[in-house]
Design a protein around this motif. Structure first.
Motif, short mmCIF file in Angstrom:
data_model
loop_
_atom_site.label_atom_id
_atom_site.label_comp_id
_atom_site.label_asym_id
_atom_site.label_seq_id
_atom_site.Cartn_x
_atom_site.Cartn_y
_atom_site.Cartn_z
N ARG A 1 0.85 -1.19 0.00
CA ARG A 1 0.00 0.00 0.00
C ARG A 1 0.88 1.24 0.00
O ARG A 1 2.07 1.18 0.31
CB ARG A 1 -0.91 0.01 1.23
N PRO A 2 0.29 2.40 -0.33
CA PRO A 2 1.05 3.65 -0.18
C PRO A 2 1.38 3.91 1.28
O PRO A 2 0.73 3.38 2.19
CB PRO A 2 0.07 4.71 -0.72
N ALA A 3 2.36 4.74 1.51
CA ALA A 3 2.76 5.08 2.88
C ALA A 3 1.83 6.16 3.42
O ALA A 3 2.24 7.28 3.76
CB ALA A 3 4.22 5.56 2.89
N TRP A 4 0.54 5.81 3.54
CA TRP A 4 -0.47 6.79 3.95
C TRP A 4 -0.19 7.36 5.33
O TRP A 4 -0.51 8.53 5.61
CB TRP A 4 -1.84 6.12 3.95
N GLU A 5 0.37 6.55 6.22
CA GLU A 5 0.56 7.00 7.59
C GLU A 5 1.50 8.21 7.66
O GLU A 5 1.46 8.97 8.64
CB GLU A 5 1.10 5.87 8.46
N ARG A 6 2.34 8.41 6.65
CA ARG A 6 3.23 9.57 6.63
C ARG A 6 2.47 10.87 6.38
O ARG A 6 3.04 11.96 6.52
CB ARG A 6 4.31 9.39 5.56
N HIS A 7 1.20 10.75 6.03
CA HIS A 7 0.41 11.94 5.68
C HIS A 7 -0.89 12.02 6.48
O HIS A 7 -1.87 12.60 6.01
CB HIS A 7 0.14 11.94 4.18
N GLY A 8 -0.87 11.45 7.66
CA GLY A 8 -1.98 11.63 8.58
C GLY A 8 -2.99 10.51 8.66
O GLY A 8 -3.91 10.58 9.48
N VAL A 9 -2.89 9.50 7.80
CA VAL A 9 -3.83 8.38 7.88
C VAL A 9 -3.50 7.52 9.10
O VAL A 9 -2.33 7.22 9.36
CB VAL A 9 -3.77 7.52 6.60
N MET B 1 -3.38 4.14 10.61
CA MET B 1 -3.39 2.72 10.29
C MET B 1 -3.52 1.96 11.61
O MET B 1 -2.65 2.05 12.49
CB MET B 1 -2.11 2.33 9.56
N VAL B 2 -4.61 1.21 11.76
CA VAL B 2 -4.93 0.60 13.06
C VAL B 2 -5.29 -0.87 12.87
O VAL B 2 -5.47 -1.36 11.76
CB VAL B 2 -6.12 1.34 13.72
#
Length: 486
Positions: A271-279, A281-282
């Motif tokens: 997946r994209p590194a969404w957590e680097r931009h505020g998403v 991930m839980v």
């Protein structure tokens, strides 16, 4: 005619408008998104845009429209670029998003859509198709009587609905030896990943028992919770954005600065590194999802139906009405009592933020837009928390009144109706045949196919009776004061 937004004009956009921080022509399609509309372009596509700016070009998006060609027709001449306009009381900021590579129109050529979904480059398929596109019975099982379901079972190689496309694409990948993509629902459904997994598996099993078993055992369906207010784009928005850009954008999206995405971290294909931009991930989305459905979406529905009855066109106008504001605060207090107490949710802070967002005068979020599809939305927003409180022996007067407001707004829509519902035919027939407020409530709840109606029918009837007798303002005033109409 003014020049249209496209790649050739990115280098000389007017003012401080940001363009993509990457070359859109170098993207590889790693995501297929079904149901491309304003919300996706203001939310998931923005998060992906941020990831692409960091250099990972493998997550470009192919958008799919299941019905209309309008989005493709608007974006194709623009190289699928569009403007994100974030607005609040302090002003507006503009950014051109480049994460969408193309838009496909499924009815025109379903094989092209299936080819995109079957490509080994596609690792995630996301969906924003709204609650009504999930063909479910009241108990959550597959509605095999649904016309789209029946057609897609009869013609699996020419699908028209989400279950048909997902199942056929997964079947083709299986036959080709390509690992399955991850399916990520971004719709406002409780346990949306689990819900979609059950529907796809049941649908696939009806096609082929082995295919159903393969999907159940091998395909990831993470749940997610999305949150951003995205009003419908108006001609005034288009004109304002064009003046600021210096070029025309046929379909910009207007939204608030706030944005949230909570995602279950289960992506076997990456997946994209969404957590680097505020998403966020839980491991478990459910508590966050429940808070959003019951506090934000529930309040939105109450504002929409009370706003329609009192003549308020937008959420900001309706929320500024002390009657509606007071009612929503009481609704929040009730709904908050049903939330998990050990998930770190901070509902008080969340409600304070919601109040600021609802009061944002820069967003023309129409109450009629939110009022659509109530029969699909109310179970998650009002009925489930009401049942939980009643089962615990607690009061749920505001939640019951929320259902009554929906019924009152349905009965008062006029012609042409200000908002619609997928069960409109049955709901209109139910209302037309009744001769008393009590009969109307019973008939509408039955037509809406809600669960456990007998449990809350008296409370909803009491609220609706008072609205019928005294109009909307007097009962809302009592609810705002913490006094419940008798």
């Amino acid at each position: 005619m003014a020049q249209r937004l496209n790649r050739s004009c990115l280098s000389h956009l007017a003012g401080a408008v940001q363009g993509p921080a990457y070359d859109p022509t170098h993207l590889v399609a790693g995501v297929v998104h079904i149901g491309i509309g304003a919300f996706h372009r203001a939310h998931q596509a923005v998060y992906v845009d941020a990831c692409l700016a960091e250099g990972d070009a493998s997550w470009g998006i192919i958008g799919v429209s299941l019905r209309s060609s309008a989005m493709r027709d608007a974006l194709a001449p623009q190289d699928c670029l569009y403007t994100l306009a974030e607005r609040d009381g302090s002003g507006e900021t503009l950014k051109v998003i480049g994460s969408v590579m193309k838009v496909l129109v499924a009815p025109e050529d379903p094989q092209v859509v299936l080819a995109a979904m079957s490509s080994p480059q596609t690792r995630i398929v996301t969906l924003t198709v709204t609650e009504k596109a999930y063909p479910r019975n009241a108990d959550g099982t597959l509605n095999v009587q649904d016309r789209t379901v029946a057609a897609d079972l009869a013609n699996p190689d020419r699908p028209t609905g989400i279950l048909g496309f997902l199942t056929e694409a997964l079947a083709r990948r299986r036959a080709d030896g390509t690992p399955p993509f991850t399916v990520l629902s971004c719709d406002n459904l409780p346990a949306n990943g689990k819900t979609l997994r059950g529907l796809v598996t049941e649908f696939a099993t009806l096609r082929d028992r082995e295919l159903g078993r393969y999907i159940e055992q091998n395909v990831a369906f993470p749940s997610s919770m999305v949150d951003r207010i995205v009003p419908a784009t108006t001609d005034a928005d288009r004109e304002r954005v064009a003046q600021a850009l210096g070029v025309e954008d046929a379909w910009p999206v207007v939204t608030e600065p706030f944005m949230q995405w909570v995602v279950e971290d289960n992506f076997p294909m990456g997946r994209p590194a969404w957590e680097r931009h505020g998403v966020e991930m839980v491991a478990d989305v459910a508590p966050f999802e429940e808070m959003k459905l019951r506090l934000l979406n529930g309040a939105h529905s109450a504002i929409a139906y009370a706003g329609q009855l009192l003549g308020h066109e937008t959420v900001a106008d309706a929320f500024a009405d002390p009657l509606i504001h007071g009612f929503v605060k009481g609704l929040w207090r009730e709904s908050a009592r049903t939330l998990s107490g050990d998930a770190g949710l901070k509902p008080d802070e969340y409600m304070e933020r919601l109040a600021d967002r609802f009061a944002n005068p820069a967003l023309r979020h129409r109450t009629a837009q939110i009022a659509n599809d109530g029969s699909q939305k109310l179970p998650q927003r009002f009925i489930n928390p009401m049942l939980e409180l009643q089962d615990a022996g607690e009061d749920a007067a505001h939640l019951a009144a929320g259902v009554a407001l929906w019924i009152a707004a349905l009965a008062d829509r006029g012609e042409p109706p200000a908002f619609s519902d997928p069960l409109d035919e049955a709901l209109k027939a139910a209302i037309a045949k009744t001769t008393s407020p009590a009969d109307t409530v019973a008939a509408v709840l039955q037509a809406a196919r809600f669960d456990r109606v007998d449990r809350y029918l008296p409370a909803v009837t009491k609220a609706y009776q008072r609205i019928s007798d005294d109009g909307i303002s007097a009962p809302l005033a009592l609810y705002a004061q913490g006094e419940f109409p008798q």
